[in-house]
Design an enzyme around this catalytic site. Structure first.
Site, PDB file in Angstrom:
ATOM      1  CE  LYS A  70      -4.545  -1.400   1.454  1.00 22.93           C
ATOM      2  NZ  LYS A  70      -5.646  -1.218   2.412  1.00 22.93           N
ATOM      3  NE  ARG A  73      -8.336  -7.544  -0.098  1.00 21.42           N
ATOM      4  CZ  ARG A  73      -7.864  -6.719  -1.026  1.00 21.42           C
ATOM      5  NH1 ARG A  73      -6.848  -5.900  -0.738  1.00 21.42           N
ATOM      6  NH2 ARG A  73      -8.387  -6.702  -2.229  1.00 21.42           N
TER       7      ARG A  73
END
Length: 289
Positions: free
Chosen positions: A224, A258
């Site tokens: 991210k 995840r």
């Protein structure tokens, strides 16, 4: 002390780490640029992820960031048939679908999904009703109140973790009141969603406060922007930073991860679990021969 987490046919103890592998059914995903948009590469990705230790596959039909509009009908077209095929080929895997729309949730639950991953913080309140009606799991995420597929701009919090706790536990309690099984509800701090990099770092640093609520905590950290900005690395060079953040999150009590890199994450989680005393070494010969 958290209880067991139950998803699909599986039950996980409170100290059992769970890997959720990302399978994007989008042509413009930020990390793999549509590598699993077509069915066969996507099914191969599912097979590989399971072989590498993923217990959940998370199927998404719309990328999180801004881009071309994707209607509910198109999102369903990308995901529903694929969910049915994954269920047919891999009957024991837990199938999650990353969606904020109740119409899509209804369709994928009918096709065999076990979990609805609502990354946008309950923006469609009917999605929890769908989860309750189908008795499937639900991920309750903090997204800072932003609209789906928009980026935060000068977002501020008096106390970011206090806001995360209030929102996620509120969504979780509402889901249970609607009829979602309590043991199938997870909370997610929503790294990058409605947050700048400092917010996401603080959310990680204080993740133990989420674990202390008793709800199982899911983290979506993989490659991210907060990792990239912290290390000043482009998307393809964020794996090491992601794994470091994964180790910290595991130590602080997160349970579900995840991820894009399944095998590497499995090693990190196994190592942390062994250091914490929750998992024996795979081999322990040193000094004993």
């Amino acid at each position: 002390m958290p209880g067991a987490l139950r998803l699909g046919r599986r039950e996980f103890g409170p100290y059992e780490p769970v890997i959720m592998a990302i399978v994007n059914r989008t042509p413009d995903s930020f990390y793999d640029q549509g590598a699993t948009f077509r069915d066969e590469p996507a099914l191969a990705r599912v097979e590989q992820a399971i072989a590498e230790g993923a217990q959940i596959v998370d199927i998404g039909g719309v990328k999180a960031g801004p881009g071309e509009e994707v209607t509910a009908e198109e999102e369903a077209r990308r995901t529903v048939g694929f969910v049915a095929e994954v269920r047919r080929r891999f009957p024991d895997v837990i199938i999650s679908v990353d969606t904020w729309r109740h119409e899509v949730g209804e369709a994928v639950c009918g096709a065999g999904a076990d979990l609805l991953n609502d990354a946008w913080g309950g923006v469609d309140p009917k999605l929890a009703e769908v989860a309750a009606r189908h008795r499937v799991g639900l991920v309750c995420t903090h997204a800072g109140g932003v609209e789906p597929r928009t980026r935060p701009h000068r977002t501020s919090y008096a106390d970011v973790m206090a806001d995360i706790l209030q929102v996620t536990t509120g969504l979780a309690e509402r889901a249970v009141e609607l009829g979602v099984p309590r043991e199938s509800v997870l909370i997610d701090p929503g790294h990058d969603f409605g947050k700048n990099t400092r917010h996401s770092l603080e959310a990680t640093r204080r993740l133990g406060e989420m674990a202390e609520t008793g709800w199982p905590v899911l983290v979506s950290l993989s490659n991210k922007d907060f990792v990239g900005e912290t290390l000043d690395k482009p998307v393809k060079e964020r794996v090491i930073g992601t794994l470091a953040t994964t180790a910290v999150s595991a130590w602080l009590g997160a349970q579900v991860y995840r991820v894009h890199e399944v095998a590497e994450t499995r090693q990190v989680l196994d190592m942390v679990a062994s250091i914490a005393g929750h998992r024996p070494p795979a081999v322990a010969r040193r000094g004993l021969a």
